[in-house]
Write an enzyme that holds these catalytic residues in place. Structure first.
Site, PDB file in Angstrom:
ATOM      1  CD  GLN A  53      -2.721   1.158   2.547  1.00 18.48           C
ATOM      2  OE1 GLN A  53      -3.548   2.037   2.736  1.00 18.48           O
ATOM      3  NE2 GLN A  53      -2.529   0.176   3.423  1.00 18.48           N
ATOM      4  CB  CYS A  83      -5.183   7.965   4.705  1.00 18.12           C
ATOM      5  SG  CYS A  83      -4.595   8.422   6.354  1.00 18.12           S
ATOM      6  CE  LYS A 122      -9.052   1.147   2.709  1.00 21.24           C
ATOM      7  NZ  LYS A 122      -9.532   2.445   3.208  1.00 21.24           N
ATOM      8  CG  HIS A 154     -13.962   3.732   4.099  1.00 25.01           C
ATOM      9  ND1 HIS A 154     -12.984   3.925   5.041  1.00 25.01           N
ATOM     10  CD2 HIS A 154     -15.132   3.671   4.776  1.00 25.01           C
ATOM     11  CE1 HIS A 154     -13.543   3.984   6.247  1.00 25.01           C
ATOM     12  NE2 HIS A 154     -14.847   3.851   6.109  1.00 25.01           N
ATOM     13  CG  ASN A 194     -12.624  -0.477   3.876  1.00 15.71           C
ATOM     14  OD1 ASN A 194     -12.230   0.680   4.035  1.00 15.71           O
ATOM     15  ND2 ASN A 194     -12.413  -1.408   4.766  1.00 15.71           N
ATOM     16  N   GLY A 195     -15.436  -0.773   5.146  1.00 18.64           N
ATOM     17  CA  GLY A 195     -16.081   0.113   6.106  1.00 18.64           C
ATOM     18  C   GLY A 195     -17.199  -0.538   6.876  1.00 18.64           C
ATOM     19  NE  ARG A 217      -8.452   1.509  13.318  1.00 23.06           N
ATOM     20  CZ  ARG A 217      -7.944   1.939  12.162  1.00 23.06           C
ATOM     21  NH1 ARG A 217      -8.501   1.560  11.036  1.00 23.06           N
ATOM     22  NH2 ARG A 217      -6.909   2.757  12.143  1.00 23.06           N
TER      23      ARG A 217
END
Length: 315
Positions: A53, A83, A122, A154, A194-195, A217
């Site tokens: 990444q 991010c 991403k 995300h 994602n998310g 996470r």
């Protein structure tokens, strides 16, 4: 996932799933250009398939980084355009790049030309007030035309001012419907979700329409919760769901090599505290492991002892 998905955690989670694609921590292309490439890029072959990444906004530096990724035998290269941290914004990369699809496309094109590896991106569904579906579609179309082979979306927008990274993971509402619409409208693209994915069951629900899912996470804090992934997602009927003791025993060879090369045990052991949860004595086991592993002279024998304790209890 900075400071989470380092090489030691990736070896741990590889004991849980042999097939899932793993991601490195975000490596800044400029740091790779000027820094210790071995320190930034090295990994244990057991970690593959593994994506490097990257963060950055310079097509030239990202192209060089993609070339290095191929030399170091990564499985693919992923550009992080999701991010939202202030530090990342100051470097002009991460989620703020969603406001400049052309720049992202230039980066992807340069990376694809420099490397034979798949180039993926991403990103968020939007940033600040640039959160319309039309803007999302334009971003994806522009980047896809440059050679992006897969998008990991995300399903939250990012507020670049007013919210910190932790708040950006929880405050903006999840919009799975927008990602699903994107998949419907661009069915030729590989789109992954994602998310907010907290369980294997939740992932399986979304895999009915998404091409894949990314979990962060929830995998870190509850690694054994995902021990049926190989069976139920990758259809590996021979895969046995991992237990805490089998995960720990699988890490031992890596720990022995790491410590023999002069590394400390703690960078490995710190990831193990979530391995045992929800059973009697879990807190006592974690405390004993942390106290022993934190000592300056701690070695793999600490993990061996902790593993034997788990095996004695059938965990």
């Amino acid at each position: 996932m900075l400071d989470y998905t380092d090489r030691h955690f990736r070896v741990l989670i590889r004991q849980v799933s042999r097939h899932a694609l793993l991601y490195s921590e975000m490596v800044v292309a400029q740091a790779l250009h000027h820094g210790d490439k071995s320190k930034l890029l090295s990994f244990d072959p057991i970690e593959k398939p593994l994506a490097l990444q990257l963060g950055g906004d310079s097509p030239e530096l990202l192209a060089a980084a993609a070339e290095w990724a191929q030399k170091w035998d990564y499985s693919e290269v992923n550009l992080n355009v999701g991010c939202p941290s202030a530090k990342v914004q100051q470097g002009r990369f991460g989620a703020c790049l969603m406001a400049d699809p052309k720049r992202v496309a230039d980066c992807v094109s340069a990376m694809a030309e420099a490397s034979g590896l798949p180039i993926t991106v991403k990103h968020r569904i939007g940033i600040d007030n640039h959160d319309s579906y039309a803007e999302l579609l334009n971003f994806v179309d522009t980047v896809a035309a440059a050679g992006c082979q897969r998008f990991i979306v995300h399903a939250r927008k990012a507020w670049l001012e007013g919210l910190d990274p932790k708040q950006n993971r929880t405050v903006p509402p999840l919009r799975y419907d927008l990602v699903q619409k994107l998949k419907q409208d661009r069915s030729d693209l590989i789109l992954e979700l994602n998310g907010g994915l907290e369980s294997l069951e939740s992932c399986q629900t979304h895999l009915l329409w998404a091409d894949g899912v990314m979990v962060g996470r929830a995998a870190y804090h509850h690694p054994l919760q995902w021990n049926r992934v190989d069976q139920e997602v990758f259809n590996d009927l021979e895969a046995m769901p991992a237990r805490a003791s089998t995960v720990l025993r699988g890490i031992l060879p890596h720990a022995e090599r790491w410590c023999a090369s002069g590394g400390k045990l703690w960078p490995i052991a710190r990831h193990l505290v979530h391995l045992v949860e929800g059973v009697s004595g879990a807190r006592h086991w974690r405390r004993g492991l942390v106290e022993a592993a934190a000592k300056a002279n701690a070695g793999p024998q600490v993990l061996e002892k902790a593993c034997l304790q788990l095996e004695e209890r059938g965990l």
